[in-house]
Every structure is written in C-alpha cells, then in structure tokens.
Design an enzyme around this catalytic site. Structure first.
Site, short mmCIF file in Angstrom:
data_model
loop_
_atom_site.label_atom_id
_atom_site.label_comp_id
_atom_site.label_asym_id
_atom_site.label_seq_id
_atom_site.Cartn_x
_atom_site.Cartn_y
_atom_site.Cartn_z
N GLU A 188 5.07 -4.09 -0.44
CA GLU A 188 4.87 -3.17 0.68
C GLU A 188 6.16 -3.02 1.46
O GLU A 188 7.02 -3.91 1.44
CB GLU A 188 3.81 -3.74 1.66
CG GLU A 188 2.40 -3.68 1.15
CD GLU A 188 1.39 -4.22 2.18
OE1 GLU A 188 1.80 -4.72 3.24
OE2 GLU A 188 0.20 -4.12 1.87
N HIS A 226 2.63 -15.80 9.92
CA HIS A 226 1.57 -14.86 9.53
C HIS A 226 0.17 -15.39 9.76
O HIS A 226 -0.78 -14.92 9.15
CB HIS A 226 1.74 -14.42 8.07
CG HIS A 226 3.09 -13.84 7.78
ND1 HIS A 226 3.61 -12.79 8.48
CD2 HIS A 226 4.04 -14.19 6.89
CE1 HIS A 226 4.81 -12.50 8.03
NE2 HIS A 226 5.10 -13.34 7.06
N ARG A 245 -16.43 -10.91 6.10
CA ARG A 245 -17.16 -12.05 6.70
C ARG A 245 -16.99 -11.97 8.21
O ARG A 245 -16.31 -11.10 8.72
CB ARG A 245 -16.55 -13.36 6.21
CG ARG A 245 -15.05 -13.36 6.49
CD ARG A 245 -14.39 -14.69 6.24
NE ARG A 245 -12.98 -14.57 6.02
CZ ARG A 245 -12.05 -14.47 6.97
NH1 ARG A 245 -12.39 -14.43 8.24
NH2 ARG A 245 -10.78 -14.36 6.67
N LYS A 296 -6.13 -7.41 -2.82
CA LYS A 296 -5.37 -6.50 -1.96
C LYS A 296 -5.04 -5.20 -2.70
O LYS A 296 -4.98 -4.13 -2.08
CB LYS A 296 -4.09 -7.18 -1.45
CG LYS A 296 -4.36 -8.27 -0.42
CD LYS A 296 -3.05 -8.79 0.17
CE LYS A 296 -3.18 -10.17 0.81
NZ LYS A 296 -3.90 -10.21 2.08
P1 ADP Z 1 -3.45 -12.65 4.64
O1 ADP Z 1 -4.52 -12.09 3.76
O2 ADP Z 1 -2.69 -13.76 4.02
O3 ADP Z 1 -3.93 -12.96 6.04
P2 ADP Z 1 -2.40 -10.08 5.52
O4 ADP Z 1 -2.17 -8.99 4.54
O5 ADP Z 1 -3.65 -9.98 6.35
O6 ADP Z 1 -2.38 -11.48 4.75
O7 ADP Z 1 -1.16 -10.21 6.47
C1 ADP Z 1 -1.02 -11.29 7.38
C2 ADP Z 1 0.07 -10.99 8.41
O8 ADP Z 1 1.32 -10.72 7.76
C3 ADP Z 1 -0.19 -9.75 9.24
O9 ADP Z 1 -1.02 -10.01 10.34
C4 ADP Z 1 1.23 -9.37 9.66
O10 ADP Z 1 1.68 -10.18 10.70
C5 ADP Z 1 2.04 -9.71 8.44
N1 ADP Z 1 2.20 -8.52 7.55
C6 ADP Z 1 1.39 -8.16 6.53
N2 ADP Z 1 1.82 -7.03 5.94
C7 ADP Z 1 2.94 -6.64 6.60
C8 ADP Z 1 3.89 -5.56 6.45
N3 ADP Z 1 3.77 -4.65 5.50
N4 ADP Z 1 4.92 -5.50 7.32
C9 ADP Z 1 5.09 -6.45 8.28
N5 ADP Z 1 4.25 -7.50 8.46
C10 ADP Z 1 3.20 -7.61 7.63
#
Ligand code: ADP
Length: 488
Positions: free
Chosen positions: A210, A245, A302, A122
């Site tokens: 973040e 999430h 993917r 990330k």
């Molecule tokens: P993973 O790789 O575990 O799937 P992500 O970075 O894609 O993690 O985030 C998964 C979910 O977490 C997102 O779809 C959202 O719902 C929540 N999320 C991620 N980053 C943020 C953020 N900065 N603020 C609020 N919700 C977030």
C-alpha cells in the site's frame, strides 16, 4: 436473508479477562445464564466467579485451552449452552469455529463464517469492498489478487505505487507483519523480513503493498447488521494514538469530524458491511489524511476492545445488541434514531514497562486500586488485587473509560482518573498514560499515528537518580519491618 428466531437462554463465553466479565454482565442483566471456560491458571479468575457455571478446558497456553474448538464445543454440550460469545481475540475471528458452532446447533454470537472469511484476508477485503464502491488505500494485491509470485513483481508494484510504501501481510493483525519502506534500496530486505514474520505469526506469506500515508489518522466506524437486511453505523472512534501500530488511546467522536464527513464515512462503512451480508457488530477501519480524505483499511468482524467509547456516547449496550441480533431480532434502532451525546475517551492500562520498550511485565498485583466508577468513569477489568499477570495472555489490566459533555471536560476526567489509579506489583503504563494525555498536541487534538514518536521527549523524560537520603530511608523502613516481623 431473514432467519427464524433462535432464543438464547444460556451463553458460554469463550474468552477470559475483562471482555468475558463485560459480556457476562449484560447476559445477566438480560436474564440469560452464563458459562465460563477457564485454563489452569484462571481457575479463580473474576470471569469464573461471575459465571453461573464454569468448565475447565486445560493448561495455560491458549493453544491448549482457549483456542481449542473441540474443547469449547464439549463445554457447551456439557453445560447445555445454546450460544457462544467469542469476545475478541482467541476464536472470535475464526470462521472454522463459527461453522463448527453452527453445525453443532449452537448460536455463534458474531457474523456468519462467509463474512469472516472475506474480511479476514486483507487482500480479499480490499477486493470485495472496492467492488462495492468503498475507497481503499492506493495499493496492489499482486497480479492474481493474492500476493506476488516473485520479488521482482513486488518491487515493480512498489515503484508504481511510489515510495514510501507499506508492505502488509494479507493475513496480518495486531500490528504484526507490516513494514514501512521509504526508499527502493531498502525494499528487498523489508519484503523478506515481512514475509518471515507473516509466515511465523500467521502461517501465510502472502503480502500486499500500500501507499504509506503521511501523518494519517486512524478513524473507524462501528457498524451493526441484522439478519433482516438492516445495517446502521454507530458513528466513529478515533484511534490515532498508537505505538507500533497498536492502539493506546481511543476516543469518540473523532475530533474535528464534520457532519458531512461522518455521514460519508458511515455510509462507506455500511456499504462495505453490506457487501458481505454482515450480521452483528463489526468495525470498519479507515485511514484518513489530514485533509479528510479516507480509505478502507480492514474490517474487524467482532466486538472491538474500544467499543465502550461508542457505548458511552450513544447510551447503548453493544453486547445487548449482539445478543438480540444473534437471536434473530431486528436492530433495535434505525439510523435516524441514533445520536451522539458528549465525548468519551478510553485508555488501556497495561502491565508493561514503557521505559523498556513496553516490555510486558508479569507478577502479582500486590495492590490494585482503580478510580471509583460513576456516570463519568467506567473501569472494565478482569483482574483483582492479588491476581497474577502471567506471560500466557495479553497483559492488559483494565480499560479506563471516561465520559463528559465536551472533549476538554472528558480529558480533565481522564487526567484525574489516571492520577487516582494505583497499581503495585507489576510495571505498568499508568504514569506514561498520564503524560500522554497531558501533552499539548493530544490536548489540542492534533492527532496522527506518529504522535507518540514525535512526543518522545515529553513522554520519556530522563529519570532523575533517586537521592541517597531516600535510599537510606527506604532501607531503614525495610529493616524496621523485618525486625517487627521477627518479633512476632
Ligand atoms: P492490523 O490488522 O495489524 O491492525 P491495520 O491494517 O489495521 O493492521 O493497520 C494498523 C495500523 O497501521 C493503522 O491503524 C495505521 O496506524 C497503520 N497503517 C496501516 N496502513 C497504513 C497506510 N497505508 N499508511 C500509513 N499507516 C498505515
């Protein structure tokens, strides 16, 4: 950039379940031969039955079978497979696997290892795409760009970003290794627990921090690149309906999306993909504020679980595109030739118990009767009645996908299809999904990632006790059944 053509004749699918079945179907339609791999418990699974050839790769635990690179390569060699499709999960985002395939002269149906490496972290991904001009969530990767050397510097970064913040494992995925923190008093505990989870799940403790956005939506863009330098976007999917999430319902297009914003997000996604020379199918995930502003979260290198909603609104077969691109062909269509038709929704049917915190459920599928498939209803599944859901793999039973001209019409199709879905033998989320698609906020497309939490009262109504008469009748029926069985 451009590569010589590499015709694909025989594809080994390094996966199981619905995605293995789905990939093989397209291979067969295109006249390609298929090879399945299977663990001991998957010997008779549908993906094994469908494949032209099948190779046993060891015991049930994935780390002893589906995740062992050498066993997959040996299976390719033994069967003469010239390409590998990794599906999603397992080895799909493992750059060592992509490299090993390449070294063995086998076409890896996916992006190049270099792109996977950059997007797999990330922190690396944030650095790379923001350098390409794609907006990223306000946040901090640490002083050297790869985590924080001590808790003090992490705490200072959180204070600078401003609470609430989200601590994320750099190597995270699947909703794991994330902690939202509202107040500075709670930061140190959250950091320690995030690092613990990151170390145990991913073997890597690095975190980034973040800004934690309020009531955001998860909107992702499907992108496709080829080895001739072309890259297009196949529009968006809204995956805001999540629990912990993780996605529960997905749809395309995103409700309320304007033409301008779609073009802007599409271009931002293409820019991000081009920044890593992306080849193949990928998904650029954005988090969007209710005002429409959006930020890059991560790129999945993917095919996604939810790719069928994109297929339903574009009329395209994304696995076909993957095979063409992997063989060195140019993308079949240019951006201006792509269009959206209608609306599609996908619900993930899981063997899990919503009333017990969505605890996975295992056991035999005594009765399994999905709704009939037609131009409006698609069921992607990798299990049949009589199969067993084991604790070894993801307990997904199927993906139910519906399509119609408008969102309202598609929603009506989804309600009807869920009402027809019968699963007996394992706890499952069909009733929960029926309630979910029925809540007014979902019907009105008032979407954000906290919808399920907010609708708790509607989604988990108190269970009314079973009346005594019903228990007596059930007991009577059971006694009669036993008596009849004894008489035989
Ligand atoms: P993973 O790789 O575990 O799937 P992500 O970075 O894609 O993690 O985030 C998964 C979910 O977490 C997102 O779809 C959202 O719902 C929540 N999320 C991620 N980053 C943020 C953020 N900065 N603020 C609020 N919700 C977030």
């Amino acid at each position: 950039m451009s590569q010589p053509p590499r015709p694909i004749r025989r594809v080994l699918v390094a996966n199981r379940g619905e995605i293995a079945v789905r990939v093989m179907r397209t291979c067969h339609e295109l006249g390609k031969e298929t090879v399945a791999v299977y663990s001991d418990v998957d010997r008779a699974a549908p993906h094994v039955q469908l494949a032209g050839q099948a190779v046993a790769i060891g015991p049930a635990p994935a780390r002893e079978s589906y995740l062992v690179i050498d066993k997959i390569l040996a299976a390719c060699k033994a069967t003469g497979a010239d390409a590998v499709h990794p599906g999603y999960g397992f080895l799909s985002e493992n750059e060592d696997f992509a490299d090993a395939c390449e070294a063995a002269g086998i076409t890896f149906i996916g992006p190049r290892a270099h792109a996977m490496r950059l997007m797999g972290s990330k922190t690396e991904a944030r650095k790379t795409v923001s350098a390409a001009g794609t907006p990223v969530v306000p946040g901090d990767n640490g002083p050297e760009g790869n985590g924080f050397p001590d808790v003090g510097s992490a705490q200072a970064a959180a204070a600078r970003i401003g609470y609430p913040v989200l601590i994320k494992a750099a190597a995270g995925g699947g909703g794991k290794g994330m902690r939202a923190v509202d107040r500075s008093e709670d930061f140190l505990d959250a950091l320690a627990s995030c690092k613990r989870e990151a170390a145990s799940s991913f073997g890597d403790q690095h975190v980034l921090i973040e800004k934690y956005l309020q009531r955001p939506r998860h909107i992702e863009i499907q992108v496709f690149g080829d080895s001739h330098g072309n890259c297009v976007y196949l529009f968006e999917r809204d995956c805001s309906v999540q629990r912990r999430h993780q996605k529960v319902l997905e749809e395309a297009p995103a409700p309320g999306m304007t033409r301008e914003r779609r073009a802007a997000m599409g271009q931002a996604a293409v820019d991000a993909a081009k920044a890593v020379g992306y080849v193949g199918a990928g998904t650029v995930e954005f988090i969007a504020n209710q005002d429409g502003s959006f930020y890059f979260m991560e790129m999945n290198t993917r095919l996604q679980v939810e790719h069928p909603v994109t297929e339903m609104i574009t009329g395209l077969d994304l696995v076909e595109w993957q095979l063409r691109v992997a063989a060195g062909e140019a993308l079949p269509l240019r951006q201006e030739q792509l269009a959206i038709d209608g609306h599609a929704l996908e619900a993930r049917i899981y063997a899990e118990d919503p009333d017990k915190g969505f605890l996975p459920s295992t056991g035999k599928l005594l009765h399994l009767s999905p709704p009939a498939e037609n131009e409006h209803v698609r069921v992607d599944t990798g299990v049949e009645q009589g199969d067993t859901i084991t604790p070894h793999y993801d307990p997904m039973i199927a993906k139910l996908i519906v399509w119609d001209r408008t969102r309202d019409a598609a929603l009506a199709r989804m309600r009807q299809a869920l009402a027809q879905y019968r699963v007996v033998g394992v706890a499952n989320n069909v009733e929960f999904l029926s309630r979910l698609v029925g809540v007014p906020s979902f019907a009105q497309a008032d979407l954000d990632t906290a919808l399920i939490e907010r609708e708790q009262a509607n989604l988990f109504p108190p269970k009314s006790p079973v009346p005594d008469e019903v228990c007596l009748l059930a007991a009577l029926a059971e006694l009669q059944r036993e008596a009849a069985a004894a008489a035989h």
